[in-house]
Design a protein around this motif. Structure first.
Motif, short mmCIF file in Angstrom:
data_model
loop_
_atom_site.label_atom_id
_atom_site.label_comp_id
_atom_site.label_asym_id
_atom_site.label_seq_id
_atom_site.Cartn_x
_atom_site.Cartn_y
_atom_site.Cartn_z
N LEU A 234 -5.35 16.11 -2.97
CA LEU A 234 -5.27 15.32 -3.18
C LEU A 234 -4.97 14.79 -2.08
N GLU A 235 -3.48 14.90 -1.34
CA GLU A 235 -2.61 14.52 -0.14
C GLU A 235 -3.46 15.09 0.91
N ARG A 236 -3.88 15.68 1.07
CA ARG A 236 -4.29 16.36 2.20
C ARG A 236 -5.49 15.55 2.88
N GLU A 237 -6.74 15.80 1.47
CA GLU A 237 -8.15 15.10 1.51
C GLU A 237 -7.62 13.41 2.37
N ARG A 238 -6.99 12.91 1.88
CA ARG A 238 -6.51 11.94 2.25
C ARG A 238 -5.54 11.74 3.14
N GLY A 239 -4.86 12.21 3.91
CA GLY A 239 -4.09 11.84 4.47
C GLY A 239 -3.21 11.11 3.90
N ILE A 240 -2.59 11.15 3.02
CA ILE A 240 -2.03 10.42 2.42
C ILE A 240 -0.90 11.50 1.48
N THR A 241 0.71 10.68 2.17
CA THR A 241 1.82 11.79 1.35
C THR A 241 2.28 11.13 0.01
N ILE A 242 1.89 10.86 -1.11
CA ILE A 242 1.79 10.85 -2.73
C ILE A 242 3.68 11.30 -2.97
N LYS A 243 3.81 12.14 -3.14
CA LYS A 243 5.05 12.43 -3.67
C LYS A 243 5.55 13.06 -3.47
N LEU A 244 7.41 12.02 -3.06
CA LEU A 244 8.68 13.02 -2.12
C LEU A 244 9.02 14.16 -2.58
N GLN A 245 9.58 14.79 -1.12
CA GLN A 245 10.29 15.98 -2.61
C GLN A 245 11.62 16.02 -1.43
N ALA A 246 12.11 17.02 -1.18
CA ALA A 246 12.93 17.38 -0.20
C ALA A 246 13.50 18.75 -0.05
N ALA A 247 14.35 19.03 1.15
CA ALA A 247 14.50 20.36 1.93
C ALA A 247 15.61 20.51 2.00
N ARG A 248 16.91 21.70 2.44
CA ARG A 248 17.98 21.53 2.03
C ARG A 248 17.59 22.74 3.39
N MET A 249 17.84 22.10 4.86
CA MET A 249 18.26 23.08 6.11
C MET A 249 20.08 23.66 6.71
N ASN A 250 19.68 25.22 7.28
CA ASN A 250 21.06 24.78 7.99
C ASN A 250 21.13 24.96 8.84
N ASP B 209 11.82 13.18 1.55
CA ASP B 209 10.44 12.81 2.51
C ASP B 209 10.40 11.51 1.39
N THR B 210 9.46 10.58 1.80
CA THR B 210 8.96 9.64 1.29
C THR B 210 7.85 9.27 1.26
N PRO B 211 7.01 8.93 -0.19
CA PRO B 211 5.81 8.39 -0.30
C PRO B 211 5.49 8.15 0.58
N GLY B 212 5.66 6.68 1.62
CA GLY B 212 5.49 6.12 2.58
C GLY B 212 3.83 4.86 2.56
N HIS B 213 3.76 5.07 1.38
CA HIS B 213 2.53 4.02 1.03
C HIS B 213 3.61 2.57 0.28
N VAL B 214 2.88 1.35 0.50
CA VAL B 214 3.69 0.24 -0.11
C VAL B 214 4.04 0.54 -1.76
N ASP B 215 2.63 0.71 -2.29
CA ASP B 215 2.50 1.38 -3.71
C ASP B 215 3.40 1.88 -4.30
N PHE B 216 3.80 2.19 -3.35
CA PHE B 216 5.23 3.44 -3.93
C PHE B 216 6.66 2.82 -3.16
N SER B 217 6.75 1.44 -3.07
CA SER B 217 8.03 0.83 -2.23
C SER B 217 8.93 0.91 -2.96
N TYR B 218 9.02 0.93 -4.47
CA TYR B 218 9.97 1.19 -4.50
C TYR B 218 10.70 2.58 -4.64
N GLU B 219 9.69 3.69 -4.77
CA GLU B 219 10.25 4.88 -4.99
C GLU B 219 10.72 5.06 -3.12
N VAL B 220 10.00 5.21 -2.43
CA VAL B 220 9.99 4.57 -0.89
C VAL B 220 11.74 3.79 -0.76
N SER B 221 12.07 3.21 -1.23
CA SER B 221 13.73 2.46 -1.36
C SER B 221 14.69 3.42 -1.35
#
Ligand code: GDP
Ligand code: MG
Length: 598
Positions: A48-64, A79-91
C-alpha cells in the motif's frame, strides 16, 4: 557501546523528495544490508505504501559507521510516518532522536510536509542537518532552494550537503555530518529504567513487537517491565536491535534503540508514547508527552451482503490489533441494516483502513460519507458528541452546535494564490496570513471547518493548482456555527446514511445539487422514484428518477455481440456495490455524492 558513540536521528522530508532512497543508501554504504539483500526501498515494505508513495509505518535501523576520526559509531535511523494524520506518532519518533536530516528536493523546494515535519523537529530541539537532494537533475537549483529553506525555516544552509540519493552522491558527507552535528544521547544509565515506545506492530507468533528508545537506565532480556500508561506488566521474552532485521541482544542501555517481544496481545496495550519501566523499580514520573490519539473523522461501514457482518467484525478486530488509533462500534441503520461506525485519525488513515478491508479481507462494503465529530449542547446544558449526522438532535432539543476547525497551510506558486483563496473562501475559510518565501512561492494560511476539508478539498486544491500546491493541517479547536441537518428521502423513505450536517447558509444549495446528483447516480427502476432533501419537515429540493422504459439491451442494434457483452459486463460490475434500500438499489457512489458538489 558508550553513549558518546551513539547517534539517533530521523529523516524528515516532503513526499517524493527522496527519504526512502536516501535511507537505502545509508544502509548500503554502512553495509548494514548486503548488496544481495538490498532491494529497492528496503524500508517501504507494505504494498500500500509503495503504490501510494507514502510511508505509513515507521521502522528503525541500526548501522555501524566507521567515521573518518577512526571511531566506529552506532547510528540509529528512526523512520517517521511523514503524514499529518500520524503527527502524534511523528512527534514521538522525533523525541526518540537527537537530530534529523532535513531532505529537500533541489529541483522542487520547500513543500507543506517539509514545513510541518521540520516544525515538529524544532519543537523537540533537534539538531538539523540540511540535505539538498536530487542535484543530479538538470532542473536542480540548489542555491535557490537553499535560500528558500533559510527564508521559510530560518535554518542556516551554507553548509547544507548537496546530494543525490539516486546516484550515491554526498552519502559519506551526510554520515560524517550526522556524527559531527547530531549530539550523542545523555548517559543516564545509572537512573531507573525509562524507555519510550515510538512504534509497535502485531506479530501473530510473538505478539506485539515494541520499538523503543532507552532514555534512562538499562533493560535486559527476562526483565519484568511495566508500561506506565496502560499499567500492565510483562516479561520480556525477546530483546534486540534492528539492523534492520531483528537481531537479539541481552541488554540495551540509555541512548540505545531496540525492540522487545513479551506476548502482548494487541498494540492497544503498548501504545506509542507510553513509558517502559522496570516493575521492580518504578520511576516517579513517566516520560513526558503521552497522549491517546483521538479519532477525528467517522464513517459507517456496511457489508453489501448482510451475511458478511460477522466477517467485517472479524476483519476490524484483526486490523485493530495493529492499529491502536482505529475505533469502531456496531451501528444499526434503519436504511442500511447492521454495520459499524468507525473512527479514524484523518482522511488518509480512513482510506488506508477501507482499502485494507477490501483488499486483504475481500469484503464488499458500502462506505458512507465521512463526518467530523460535532459537539452539541442540549437544552439543559448537557454536552454530547455526535459523529453521525443522522443523530444530530432536533433544533428544539439543542442550544448550540460546535464543529472542529483546522489551520491549513498551503504552499503554492504565486500564480495560483487566487485559485487557492477562492477555494478556501468557498469552504467557509477565514483568511489568516500569506507569506512569500521567494518572489514566486508563497504560503497561504486559512482556518477552516474540518467538515469542509474532509470532502474533496485536497482533490480540488490539486486540480485548481495543476498539482503544484501542497498542504498540511492541524486541529485548532471547536467553534459554534449555525449548523443544520439535511435529510434525504428516496422513494419517500428517509435514508439515514445519506443525512449530512451543513451550514444553514449553504443548505439550499447543497440540497439542490445533492438531489440532482442522486438522480444521476441511482439507476432507474420499473417505477418512478422521487428523491428529496429536507430540513426537518420542510422539503427544500426534489427530483424524480424516471421509470425504466425498455430493456437496456434494446439500445444495441443488430448483431453487435461484443458491444452487448460490454454493456452486460458494465452492468454486472456496477451491481456489485449496491445496497437495497426498500425497493431501490442505491450504489456506493450515491453515498459519496455529498462530497462532490462542485
Ligand atoms: P520519499 O517519498 O521521500 O521516500 O521518496 P523516494 O525515496 O521514494 O523517492 C521519490 C522518487 O524520487 C523516486 O522515483 C526516486 O527514484 C527519486 N529520487 C530519489 N532521490 C533521487 C535523486 O537523488 N535523484 C533523482 N534524479 N531522483 C531521485
Ligand atoms: Mg518513502
Amino acid at each position: 557501546v558508550p553513549a558518546s558513540r551513539i547517534r539517533n536521528f530521523s529523516i524528515v522530508a516532503h513526499i517524493d523528495h527522496g527519504k526512502s532512497t536516501l535511507a537505502d543508501q545509508l544502509l548500503r554504504v554502512t553495509q548494514t544490508v548486503s548488496e544481495r539483500d538490498m532491494k529497492a526501498q528496503y524500508l517501504d515494505n507494505m504494498d500500500l505504501e509503495r503504490e501510494r508513495g507514502i510511508t505509513i509505518k515507521l521502522q528503525a535501523a541500526r548501522m555501524n559507521y566507521n567515521a573518518k576520526d577512526g571511531n566506529t559509531y552506532v547510528l540509529n535511523l528512526i523512520d517517521t510516518p511523514g503524514h499529518v494524520d500520524f503527527s502524534y506518532e511523528v512527534s514521538r519518533s522525533l523525541v526518540a532522536c537527537e537530530g534529523a536530516l532535513l531532505v529537500v528536493d533541489a529541483s522542487q523546494g520547500v513543500e507543506a510536509q517539509t514545513l510541518a515535519n521540520i516544525y515538529l523537529a524544532l519543537e523537540q530541539d533537534l539538531e538539523i542537518v540540511p540535505v539538498l537532494n536530487k542535484i543530479d537533475l538538470p532542473g536542480a537549483e540548489p542555491d535557490r532552494v537553499k535560500a528558500e529553506v533559510e527564508e521559510a525555516i530560518g535554518l542556516d544552509c551554507s553548509d547544507a550537503v548537496l546530494a543525490s540519493a539516486k546516484m550515491g552522491i554526498g552519502i559519506d558527507e551526510i554520515l560524517e555530518k550526522i556524527v559531527a552535528i547530531v549530539p550523542p544521547p545523555a548517559d543516564n544509565t545509572d537512573r531507573p529504567l525509562r524507555a519510550l515506545i515510538f512504534d509497535s506492530y502485531y506479530d501473530a507468533y510473538r505478539g506485539v513487537i515494541v520499538y523503543f528508545r532507552v532514555v534512562d537506565g538499562k533493560v535486559r532480556k527476562g526483565d519484568r517491565v511495566r508500561l506506565m500508561a496502560s499499567k500492565k506488566e510483562y516479561d520480556i521474552d525477546e530483546l534486540g536491535v534492528l539492523s534492520p532485521t531483528q537481531v537479539p541482544v541481552d541488554e540495551l542501555h540509555a541512548g540505545e534503540v531496540g525492540y522487545f517481544a513479551a506476548s502482548i496481545k494487541s498494540v492497544e496495550d503498548a501504545r506509542v508514547g507510553d513509558t517502559i519501566a522496570l516493575a521492580s523499580n518504578i520511576p516517579d514520573e513517566p516520560l513526558p508527552g503521552y497522549a491517546e490519539a483521538k479519532p477525528m473523522v467517522f464513517c459507517g461501514l456496511f457489508p453489501t451482503d448482510s451475511e458478511d457482518f460477522e466477517n467485517l467484525r472479524e476483519a476490524l478486530d484483526k486490523l485493530k490489533l495493529n492499529d491502536a488509533a482505529l475505533s469502531f462500534e456496531p451501528e444499526t441503520s434503519s436504511a442500511m441494516g447492521f454495520g459499524f461506525r468507525c473512527g479514524f485519525l484523518g482522511l488518509l488513515h480512513m482510506e488506508i483502513v477501507q482499502e485494507r478491508l477490501e483488499r486483504e479481507y475481500d469484503l464488499d462494503l458500502i462506505i458512507t460519507a465521512p463526518s467530523v465529530v460535532y459537539r452539541v449542547t442540549l437544552v439543559g446544558g448537557e454536552v454530547i458528541e455526535v459523529d453521525n449526522p443522522s443523530q444530530l438532535p432536533a433544533p428544539q432539543k439543542r442550544e448550540q452546535v460546535e464543529e472542529p476547525y483546522i489551520r491549513v497551510d498551503v504552499i503554492a506558486p504565486e500564480t495560483y494564490v487566487g485559485a487557492v483563496m477562492e477555494l478556501c473562501q468557498s469552504r467557509r475559510g477565514d483568511f489568516k496570513d500569506m507569506r512569500y518565501f521567494t518572489p514566486t512561492r508563497t504560503t497561504i494560511i486559512y482556518e477552516l471547518p474540518l467538515a469542509e476539508v474532509v470532502t474533496d478539498f485536497f482533490d480540488q486544491l490539486k486540480s485548481r493548482t495543476r498539482g503544484y500546491a501542497s498542504m498540511e493541517y492541524q486541529f485548532i479547536g471547536y467553534r459554534v456555527n449555525e449548523l443544520v441537518r439535511l435529510d434525504v428521502m428516496v422513494n419517500g423513505d428517509p435514508v439515514d446514511s445519506l443525512a449530512t450536517i451543513v451550514h444553514r447558509d449553504k443548505a439550499y444549495g447543497v440540497g439542490k445539487i445533492l438531489v440532482e446528483k442522486l438522480k444521476e447516480l441511482i439507476p432507474r427502476q420499473q417505477f418512478k422514484i422521487p428523491v428529496q432533501a429536507a430540513i426537518g419537515s420542510r422539503i427544500i429540493a426534489s427530483q424524480q428518477i424516471p421509470a425504466l422504459r425498455k430493456d437496456v439491451l434494446a439500445k444495441c442494434y443488430g448483431g453487435d455481440i461484443s458491444r452487448k457483452k460490454k454493456l452486460l459486463q458494465k452492468q454486472a460490475k456496477g451491481k456489485k456495490r449496491m445496497k437495497a434500500i426498500g425497493t431501490v438499489d442505491v450504489p456506493q457512489e450515491a453515498f459519496m455524492a455529498v462530497l462532490r458538489l462542485d
